[in-house]
Design an enzyme around this catalytic site. Structure first.
Site, PDB file in Angstrom:
ATOM      1  N   SER A   1      62.821  16.453  41.131  1.00 34.77           N
ATOM      2  CA  SER A   1      64.331  16.310  41.381  1.00 34.77           C
ATOM      3  C   SER A   1      64.322  15.155  42.743  1.00 34.77           C
ATOM      4  O   SER A   1      63.501  15.383  43.518  1.00 34.77           O
ATOM      5  CB  SER A   1      64.699  17.565  42.102  1.00 34.77           C
ATOM      6  OG  SER A   1      66.114  17.436  42.554  1.00 34.77           O
TER       7      SER A   1
ATOM      8  N   LYS B   1      63.770  23.879  37.393  1.00 32.26           N
ATOM      9  CA  LYS B   1      64.341  22.665  37.491  1.00 32.26           C
ATOM     10  C   LYS B   1      65.784  22.761  36.921  1.00 32.26           C
ATOM     11  O   LYS B   1      66.768  22.481  37.428  1.00 32.26           O
ATOM     12  CB  LYS B   1      63.630  21.668  36.963  1.00 32.26           C
ATOM     13  CG  LYS B   1      64.453  20.228  37.085  1.00 32.26           C
ATOM     14  CD  LYS B   1      64.711  19.807  38.206  1.00 32.26           C
ATOM     15  CE  LYS B   1      65.321  18.313  38.506  1.00 32.26           C
ATOM     16  NZ  LYS B   1      66.611  18.282  37.793  1.00 32.26           N
TER      17      LYS B   1
ATOM     18  N   HIS C   1      67.814  24.817  39.569  1.00 29.05           N
ATOM     19  CA  HIS C   1      68.104  23.945  40.367  1.00 29.05           C
ATOM     20  C   HIS C   1      69.447  23.112  40.010  1.00 29.05           C
ATOM     21  O   HIS C   1      70.228  22.868  40.571  1.00 29.05           O
ATOM     22  CB  HIS C   1      67.007  22.967  40.551  1.00 29.05           C
ATOM     23  CG  HIS C   1      67.375  21.649  41.310  1.00 29.05           C
ATOM     24  ND1 HIS C   1      67.891  20.417  40.942  1.00 29.05           N
ATOM     25  CD2 HIS C   1      67.209  21.205  42.851  1.00 29.05           C
ATOM     26  CE1 HIS C   1      68.139  19.545  41.982  1.00 29.05           C
ATOM     27  NE2 HIS C   1      67.712  19.982  42.948  1.00 29.05           N
ATOM     28  N   ASN C   2      69.353  22.433  38.875  1.00 25.04           N
ATOM     29  CA  ASN C   2      70.354  21.535  38.274  1.00 25.04           C
ATOM     30  C   ASN C   2      71.743  22.450  38.194  1.00 25.04           C
ATOM     31  O   ASN C   2      72.861  22.011  38.458  1.00 25.04           O
ATOM     32  CB  ASN C   2      70.125  20.997  36.861  1.00 25.04           C
ATOM     33  CG  ASN C   2      69.211  19.657  37.149  1.00 25.04           C
ATOM     34  OD1 ASN C   2      68.468  19.553  38.305  1.00 25.04           O
ATOM     35  ND2 ASN C   2      69.381  18.913  36.138  1.00 25.04           N
TER      36      ASN C   2
ATOM     37  N   GLU D   1      73.231  22.756  41.471  1.00 16.90           N
ATOM     38  CA  GLU D   1      73.537  21.546  41.888  1.00 16.90           C
ATOM     39  C   GLU D   1      74.840  21.034  41.276  1.00 16.90           C
ATOM     40  O   GLU D   1      75.898  20.661  41.693  1.00 16.90           O
ATOM     41  CB  GLU D   1      72.674  20.488  41.334  1.00 16.90           C
ATOM     42  CG  GLU D   1      72.864  19.030  41.381  1.00 16.90           C
ATOM     43  CD  GLU D   1      72.053  18.135  40.440  1.00 16.90           C
ATOM     44  OE1 GLU D   1      70.869  18.118  40.652  1.00 16.90           O
ATOM     45  OE2 GLU D   1      72.489  17.457  39.460  1.00 16.90           O
TER      46      GLU D   1
ATOM     47  N   ARG E   1      86.172  49.334  23.353  1.00 14.32           N
ATOM     48  CA  ARG E   1      85.102  49.015  22.232  1.00 14.32           C
ATOM     49  C   ARG E   1      84.801  50.512  21.505  1.00 14.32           C
ATOM     50  O   ARG E   1      84.410  50.504  20.228  1.00 14.32           O
ATOM     51  CB  ARG E   1      83.617  48.843  23.056  1.00 14.32           C
ATOM     52  CG  ARG E   1      83.899  47.280  23.490  1.00 14.32           C
ATOM     53  CD  ARG E   1      82.426  47.083  24.430  1.00 14.32           C
ATOM     54  NE  ARG E   1      81.459  46.904  23.465  1.00 14.32           N
ATOM     55  CZ  ARG E   1      80.119  47.824  23.627  1.00 14.32           C
ATOM     56  NH1 ARG E   1      80.109  48.932  24.457  1.00 14.32           N
ATOM     57  NH2 ARG E   1      79.089  47.788  22.931  1.00 14.32           N
TER      58      ARG E   1
HETATM   59  C1  6PG Z   1      67.778  15.639  40.092  1.00 16.02           C
HETATM   60  C2  6PG Z   1      68.788  15.606  39.203  1.00 16.02           C
HETATM   61  C3  6PG Z   1      68.334  14.840  37.733  1.00 16.02           C
HETATM   62  C4  6PG Z   1      69.951  15.055  36.998  1.00 16.02           C
HETATM   63  C5  6PG Z   1      70.435  13.583  36.584  1.00 16.02           C
HETATM   64  C6  6PG Z   1      71.428  13.707  35.567  1.00 16.02           C
HETATM   65  O1  6PG Z   1      67.339  16.781  40.340  1.00 16.02           O
HETATM   66  O2  6PG Z   1      67.305  14.682  40.553  1.00 16.02           O
HETATM   67  O3  6PG Z   1      69.544  16.780  38.758  1.00 16.02           O
HETATM   68  O4  6PG Z   1      67.672  15.638  37.376  1.00 16.02           O
HETATM   69  O5  6PG Z   1      69.291  15.371  35.832  1.00 16.02           O
HETATM   70  O6  6PG Z   1      70.940  13.057  37.845  1.00 16.02           O
HETATM   71  O7  6PG Z   1      72.162  15.141  35.813  1.00 16.02           O
HETATM   72  P1  6PG Z   1      73.569  15.327  34.673  1.00 16.02           P
HETATM   73  O8  6PG Z   1      73.721  14.146  33.874  1.00 16.02           O
HETATM   74  O9  6PG Z   1      73.087  16.680  33.940  1.00 16.02           O
HETATM   75  O10 6PG Z   1      74.461  15.487  35.692  1.00 16.02           O
END
Ligand code: 6PG
Length: 638
Positions: A298, A353, A356-357, A360, A613
């Site tokens: 990242s 990761k 993390h995203n 993010e 349910r």
């Molecule tokens: C990182 C970012 C990177 C990400 C791209 C595109 O940690 O450097 O998260 O890995 O995948 O910037 O992300 P999206 O297209 O899914 O927004």
């Protein structure tokens, strides 16, 4: 394939060329050839009659071998045993690019060789012949020299290690934006590197060669467009980093690469691969004795160049041997330790990761929503919003994403703010969505993250939104009075929603760790995320510290966090209320508020769900006035 390396073992008769050559060929998984098998009949007759060959006898033989070398080079390469005693003989054999021939001279004194020959079984030894060989021999000016005063295994090992000294310490495949940056980072740490990029006419041509030419210290890097020679240029056991697009491209490269790898080699996939794919690839390669690490990397292009955050998971043995390359190029935390450490087995590195995203995405959406409501409800210009966000940075909310958002807001194009010209349709490569699916698989709530993905999805139906806006003529309201309270509330709302978002992400990691037996260390993960990555922030530093002694406590249950959230939660709910009443959507702020209000309430609405349910599906329910392990059904219509 093609461009295979030719290893030519040369020296006097009795120096062990054939024995050593066969062992080397077996280890390198390439064919062995004995030059004597290529003599024309006339030469064979002459030698069997006891007459030495002269140079004119040798010429056609050497030429035939030279052509064979060209052919073997177009395939996977070969090992050739050939006396090649004179320099001019060796010049004739040098029929291909020098980088594809390794000359290996098996050296020994007359006595040593004579003794060796005398002790060889059923080998008729003529001392005069050996004398004439030594008289003919012209010692090599280049290549590897191995004294044959040791066992054949020791000779092979010495050859390999000497071959390795000419070899790169590691290799990198894929010179896209991230791959080039990572390669430059590795070179800046003085690693010797081999780089490979495919050749695609009119699309990707001589990428690796051009990369090498661009490097100041280009003696430290070798460029290849042929996979076999790229692999052969790397010292064993090999470490090869893949920086190719996630998905099928990774499998295609692995399938081609594995043909040339040896047991003990290691592939590190540095792309944003799906953790399930990483597990499958790891299993497939371990059957071949090849290690596999799935490393989330990242930090984008700048991070890859100057120091990314790296989350490697998979073979621990491989990390113990190859992890130091990754640690060397990683960003440093505030104690100057690498923001890279072994995450755990299988696909855990790519899972981390992915989360993390996810965090993010939600942090980005919170900033986007704050920008949006300030821009349109509070009627602020982008530079005014930047000033507000700068105050946030100084109030303990500093982060990479807040920093770049400020940079985005002040960016002008002529007299206009560029942000006002950008189309509001968000793209996504998928990692945020993957984390939502991963949460569903372990039954975890992921409110802020899943909402951030949905926010991108709904932004994507732009034309329908335009049509709907024309039809509904939504009446939004803007702030009428002093905006001080609103802005103060927004800052507190952002702080709280961000904490809740991080809590949600770490809770998923905790649950996945239990579900998949990964034994994830949350403090280690938070530490790795304190620098180099996209979600680095003041908050991440605090989270690292909190988890240091409490890997199992939920973030929202730490006393310091409870204090923060308690004193700010009303600002979050008030901000959401203002946004909704003035008709500005705040999906992730709302998701954070709703998550928290449920999380911190002993009584939720789910008793009604259970009743419904059971009413239509007889799925039964538990009771608060009965033991928890008892289930009940009611005939609701009676
Ligand atoms: C990182 C970012 C990177 C990400 C791209 C595109 O940690 O450097 O998260 O890995 O995948 O910037 O992300 P999206 O297209 O899914 O927004």
């Amino acid at each position: 394939m093609g461009k295979g390396v030719i290893y030519i073992l040369f020296g006097v008769s009795g120096s062990g060329k054939t024995t050593i050559g066969k062992k080397l060929a077996k280890d390198f998984n390439i064919p062995f050839f004995d030059a004597d098998d290529f003599h024309p009949e006339s030469n064979i007759k002459k030698m069997s009659d006891g007459f030495p060959l002269n140079d004119s006898d040798r010429e056609p033989w050497l030429q035939k071998l030279a052509n064979k070398i060209i052919d073997w080079n177009t395939k996977n390469g070969a090992v050739l045993a050939c006396s090649a005693l004179k320099i001019k003989y060796r010049d004739t054999l040098q029929s291909i690019d020098p980088e594809y021939i390794e000359w290996i001279f098996l050296d020994g004194s007359f006595d040593l060789i004579a003794n060796r020959m005398e002790t060889r079984k059923n080998h008729f030894f003529k001392k005069e012949m050996l004398i004439s060989q030594f008289e003919t021999l012209e010692r090599p000016e280049k290549g590897i020299v191995i004294t044959v005063d040791k066992s054949s295994d020791e000779i092979v090992n010495e050859i390999k290690s000497k071959l390795d000294t000419n070899r790169s310490q590691l290799g990198l495949i894929g010179l896209g934006v991230m791959g080039k940056s990572l390669a430059k980072n590795l070179l800046s740490k003085n690693f010797t590197l081999s780089v490979y990029n495919r050749q695609v006419d009119d699309y990707e041509v001589d990428i690796a060669k051009k990369f090498v030419k661009e490097q100041p210290d280009n003696h430290m890097v070798l460029g290849f467009d042929n996979l076999k020679s790229f692999v052969d240029s790397i010292e064993q056991p090999r470490t090869i980093i893949l920086m190719v697009n996630a998905g099928k491209p990774v499998d295609l490269v692995i399938d081609a690469l594995v043909l040339f790898l040896s047991k003990g080699d290691c592939i590190i996939d540095g792309g944003n691969s799906h953790y399930k794919s990483t597990l499958e690839r790891s299993n497939r390669l371990s059957d071949k004795g090849v290690h596999f690490l799935g490393a989330g990397i990242s930090g984008g292009e700048e991070g890859a160049l100057k120091g990314p955050s790296i989350m490697p998971g998979g073979s621990k043995e491989a990390y113990d041997r190859s992890g130091f390359f990754l640690e060397a190029i990683a960003a440093r935390d505030n104690a100057n330790n690498p923001c890279c450490d072994y995450i755990g087995p299988e696909g855990s590195g790519h899972y981390v990761k992915m989360v993390h995203n996810g965090i993010e995405y939600a942090e980005m959406q919170l900033l986007a929503e704050a920008y949006h409501i300030l821009r349109f409800y509070a009627k602020k210009n982008p530079d005014q919003i930047a000033a507000i966000f700068n105050i946030w940075r100084n109030n303990g909310l500093d982060s990479y994403l807040l920093e770049i958002t400020i940079g985005i807001l002040i960016k002008k194009e002529g007299n206009n703010f560029l942000i006002d010209k950008i189309l509001d349709k968000a793209g996504q490569k998928g990692t945020g969505g993957w984390s939502t699916n991963a949460a569903l698989e372990v039954g975890m709530p992921l409110s802020t993250i899943s909402e951030s993905v949905m926010a991108r999805n709904i932004s994507g139906i732009k034309s329908q939104r335009v049509e709907a806006s024309e039809r509904y003529q939504l009446k939004t309201s803007s702030i009428s009075s002093d905006d001080t309270v609103f802005i103060e509330n927004l800052e507190k709302a952002f702080r709280t929603a961000s904490v809740i978002n991080h809590h949600i992400g770490f809770e998923l990691l905790k649950e996945a760790s239990k579900e998949y037996n990964w034994e994830l260390n949350l403090s280690k993960i938070a530490r790795i995320w304190t620098n180099g990555c996209i979600i680095r922030s003041d908050l991440m530093e605090q989270i690292w510290d909190l988890f240091l002694n409490n890997n199992d406590t939920s973030l929202l249950l730490f006393p310091d966090i409870i204090t923060t959230v308690k004193s700010n939660i009303d600002s979050l709910t008030e901000t959401v209320a203002v946004g909704l009443k003035s008709r500005y959507s705040l999906p992730v702020f709302s998701a954070a508020a709703n998550y928290f209000l449920t999380y911190a309430s002993a009584q939720s609405s789910a008793n009604m769900i259970q009743a419904q349910r059971d009413y239509f599906g007889a799925h039964t329910y538990q009771r608060i006035d009965k033991p928890i392990n008892e289930y009940f059904h009611t005939n609701w219509k009676s």
